[in-house]
Design an enzyme around this catalytic site. Structure first.
Site, mmCIF file in Angstrom:
data_model
loop_
_atom_site.group_PDB
_atom_site.id
_atom_site.type_symbol
_atom_site.label_atom_id
_atom_site.label_comp_id
_atom_site.label_asym_id
_atom_site.label_seq_id
_atom_site.Cartn_x
_atom_site.Cartn_y
_atom_site.Cartn_z
ATOM 1 N N GLY A 139 2.466 2.496 10.763
ATOM 2 C CA GLY A 139 2.964 3.560 10.318
ATOM 3 C C GLY A 139 3.481 3.735 12.193
ATOM 4 N N GLY A 198 2.299 -1.353 4.683
ATOM 5 C CA GLY A 198 3.135 -0.140 3.959
ATOM 6 C C GLY A 198 3.927 1.238 3.181
ATOM 7 N N GLY A 199 4.393 1.395 5.103
ATOM 8 C CA GLY A 199 6.139 2.219 4.491
ATOM 9 C C GLY A 199 7.211 1.203 4.462
ATOM 10 N N HIS A 225 -9.789 1.260 4.214
ATOM 11 C CA HIS A 225 -8.510 1.089 4.846
ATOM 12 C C HIS A 225 -8.502 2.357 6.298
ATOM 13 C CE1 HIS A 225 -4.404 2.642 5.892
ATOM 14 N NE2 HIS A 225 -4.437 1.535 5.603
ATOM 15 N N SER A 270 2.976 -2.274 10.223
ATOM 16 C CA SER A 270 3.508 -2.100 10.750
ATOM 17 C C SER A 270 4.823 -3.072 10.383
ATOM 18 C CB SER A 270 5.109 -2.020 12.284
ATOM 19 O OG SER A 270 4.316 -0.188 12.680
ATOM 20 N N ASN A 325 0.618 -1.361 -0.024
ATOM 21 C CA ASN A 325 0.144 -0.067 0.369
ATOM 22 C C ASN A 325 1.187 1.229 0.025
ATOM 23 O OD1 ASN A 325 -1.676 2.196 0.277
ATOM 24 N ND2 ASN A 325 -2.223 1.713 2.835
ATOM 25 N N TRP A 326 1.085 2.000 -1.201
ATOM 26 C CA TRP A 326 1.813 2.691 -0.832
ATOM 27 C C TRP A 326 1.183 4.361 -0.551
ATOM 28 C CZ3 TRP A 326 4.233 3.202 -7.127
ATOM 29 C CH2 TRP A 326 4.782 2.185 -7.100
ATOM 30 N N LYS A 327 0.043 4.479 -0.670
ATOM 31 C CA LYS A 327 -0.503 5.419 0.224
ATOM 32 C C LYS A 327 -0.216 6.515 -0.536
ATOM 33 C CE LYS A 327 0.040 3.654 4.427
ATOM 34 N NZ LYS A 327 -0.636 3.552 5.782
ATOM 35 N N GLU A 367 -6.137 -5.307 10.418
ATOM 36 C CA GLU A 367 -4.860 -3.768 10.641
ATOM 37 C C GLU A 367 -5.258 -2.929 11.983
ATOM 38 O OE1 GLU A 367 -2.590 -2.680 6.760
ATOM 39 O OE2 GLU A 367 -4.608 -1.290 7.343
ATOM 40 N N GLU A 387 -7.028 4.540 7.124
ATOM 41 C CA GLU A 387 -7.111 6.140 6.720
ATOM 42 C C GLU A 387 -8.353 6.290 5.875
ATOM 43 O OE1 GLU A 387 -3.593 5.754 5.242
ATOM 44 O OE2 GLU A 387 -2.242 4.589 6.943
HETATM 45 P P1 PGA Z 1 2.531 0.397 7.871
HETATM 46 O O1 PGA Z 1 1.019 0.668 7.411
HETATM 47 O O2 PGA Z 1 3.391 -1.320 6.974
HETATM 48 O O3 PGA Z 1 3.347 1.214 7.185
HETATM 49 O O4 PGA Z 1 2.235 0.555 9.305
HETATM 50 C C1 PGA Z 1 -0.192 -0.603 6.948
HETATM 51 C C2 PGA Z 1 -1.035 0.693 5.675
HETATM 52 O O5 PGA Z 1 -1.609 1.029 6.323
HETATM 53 O O6 PGA Z 1 -1.695 -0.255 4.978
#
Ligand code: PGA
Length: 254
Positions: A176, A237-238, A100, A216, A9-11, A170, A102
């Site tokens: 994050g 994500g990250g 998600h 994470s 997930n590049w966001k 999640e 967010e």
């Molecule tokens: P993260 O994000 O790996 O940076 O914790 C995961 C996500 O939001 O899908």
């Protein structure tokens, strides 16, 4: 058999490689990694910003999936700035990430909105990853399972085909932050989820639907998480922004 599902997930980021066309390098490294795994089955999806979908879809050469990070619940209309399932399919995109935390937080997406999007994606023949997760406060109050069960029940309609959907657990507090639940807690949560899903949607659905973990995940912890009972993959994500890290995570299926 549930094929391991590894998703990036590049966001709202693009990939960070030093070459002139970082997306190409990123895609090639993923394809090399998948080839290196040989007969070990793995499904890889990259959820990138809308602006990168066409480029990534071309680069993927059908070796991995490329998907959007959201979509509107109806096919067309006066919804300035939004993108529908139909528009995604116009450019050959058949995968979408929905609900998600967010999106739920910054765009006020309720369970009802997520449910409409999930239904719309399935009606249009897309494959979706549906995210669920509890807040830190809910976790501290021992409400995790209740919260997750409600989110699943609200988002996924009965008779949904199990191969069209992946459930991503999640914990919001793990996204994050570098804080990951203990392996015991991840196992317990995923096992409880599968039991609940079996009771609610039947054992056939529960046996085939993939439940992946996100929050994470990185090159160091992925392998252990991927081998926990009832964990069928990871959503990253990250660490997915760096091809080497993401490839290490894919290699964690071994
Ligand atoms: P993260 O994000 O790996 O940076 O914790 C995961 C996500 O939001 O899908």
């Amino acid at each position: 058999m549930r094929v391991p599902y590894i998703a990036a997930n590049w966001k709202m980021h693009s990939v960070k490689n030093q070459t002139a066309l970082p997306e190409q390098e990123y895609a090639e490294k993923i394809m090399d990694k998948i080839a290196e795994l040989g007969h070990i089955a793995v499904e890889v999806s990259v959820f990138c910003p809308y602006t990168h979908l066409m480029l990534m879809e071309q680069m993927a050469e059908d070796q991995f999936n490329v998907g959007a990070q959201d979509m509107h619940p109806v096919d067309r209309g006066a919804y300035t700035g939004d993108i529908s399932a139909e528009l995604l399919q116009d450019i050959g995109i058949n995968h979408v990430l929905l609900g998600h935390s967010e999106r739920r937080h910054y765009h006020n997406e309720t369970d009802a909105v997520v449910a409409k999007k999930v239904n719309q994606s399935i009606q249009n023949g897309l494959y979706c990853v549906v995210c669920i997760g509890e807040s830190d406060t809910q976790n501290q109050a021992g409400k995790t399972h209740k919260v997750l069960q409600k989110q699943i029940k609200n988002a996924i309609a009965p008779h949904t085909p199990a191969d069209r959907i992946v459930i991503a657990y999640e914990p919001i507090w793990a996204i994050g932050t570098g804080r990951v639940p203990s392996v015991k807690d991840i196992t317990t949560t995923h096992t409880n989820l599968r039991t609940f899903i079996a009771k609610t949607y039947g054992t056939e659905f529960a046996d085939s639907v993939r439940i992946i973990y996100g929050g994470s995940v990185n090159g160091t912890n992925a392998c252990e998480i991927l081998h926990l009972p009832n964990v069928d993959g990871v959503l990253v994500g990250g660490a997915s922004l760096h091809s080497d890290d993401f490839c290490k995570i894919i290699g964690g299926v071994l």
